[in-house]
Design a protein around this motif. Sequence first.
Motif: not given
Length: 437
Positions: A318-342
């Motif tokens: 919301e602060f950066l907008g596209s396309p720069e802000g999409e990098l933050a979404l990619a970081q969150a996606c990778l964090y979730l995929a590599t986190a321990p699951k429960s």
Amino acid sequence: MADLFQDDPHAAQPEPIREDAPLADRLRPQSLGDIIGQDHLTGPDGGIGRMVAAGKLSSMVLWGPPGTGKTSIARLLADAVGMRYVAISAVFSGVADLKKAFAAAEKAREAGQRTLLFVDEIHRFNRAQQDGFLPFVERGTVTLVGATTENPSFELNAALLSRAQVMILHRLDAEALGSLLNRAEALEGPLPLTAEAREALVASADGDGRFLLNQAETLYNARIPEPLGPAELGSFLQRRVAVYDKDREGHYNLISALHKAVRGSDPQAALYYLARMLTAGEEPLYLARRLVRMAVEDIGLADPNALVQCNAAREAYEFLGSPEGELALAQACLYLATAPKSNAVYKAQKAAWRSAKETGSLMPPMNIVNAPTKLMKDVGYGKGYTYDHDADEGFSGDNYWPDEMEPQTYYQPVERGFERKVRERLAYWDKLRSDRQ
């Protein structure tokens, strides 16, 4: 006496129950002994039972959930002690109606007849209107019986409460509701339900006898040829939920693939599907919302920071907008995929919601409910509460479940990530609780 009140619109006139009357009316109790589920009040040792035995009523407020017999008790009280019964509703009545009722009661008193004035939804009268009852109650012009579903401590004047006893009605339990259905079946015949569906029908009433009888009447009127099971009963009595528009099938296929790749701890595939959706023009904030959902559904307390990361990614976009802000979404996606699951939190939430719907409005144990008023303290609210910070190890081990319900286990942390520590903590508390009990 009949001539004296023939023009009084408030005086209750006994009339036979029509054959086409609603089932709840046809099963209306004919004596206090017919009242179901309130023996603590209407039985020989109950407050109402004792007053009836003595032949003298005090003004009272009947406080309880809908469909528990408040109106029936008031009507039968008048019959039991030979009083004139007058009923008004605070929803439909005003000052003029009250004045007429009091004037008629004065005439009746002069003629040697006592009046029971039943006021349904009494909490809906404002403070000034409630004060208007006081002189007539004090002089004995009327014996006031008010009915309310709201806490009298908060909704009724202290002056009025001081002149009336509060009688607390219980929500009808499964046994009481089952007895109501037995009466209905004795009158109308067997319900078109399997044993399991009958139990489901009782559970759906949430302690409300009137609602239960209305549902039963719906089933009778439908003339169902074969007994319904629980699933068929749910479909018959409940409205269908609208179905989502599935025109954009590709959208749903890709978000499903992204979610499952994250859940399956494949960061490469997860990033691929995120890219597929973003490059196809998907709304980035929609994806941010879905990532937040994945954090709480598939990771939860195995890594509490996952939710923090996803919310931070949304703020960054919301602060950066596209396309720069999409990098933050990619970081969150990778964090979730590599986190321990429960999914322990997700399963616990589902189980707790299901249990809450099944058990309805059960009262918490009296020792852990707040008691801000004298009335609530007098009836036992808050009595015996143990302040955990004063207990050894900061843990009292008290029971926090309703008396009618066994303790449940909804949340079962896994042996992964931060939940391993949570699991150890819960086991420690379970041992303390067991030792102290």
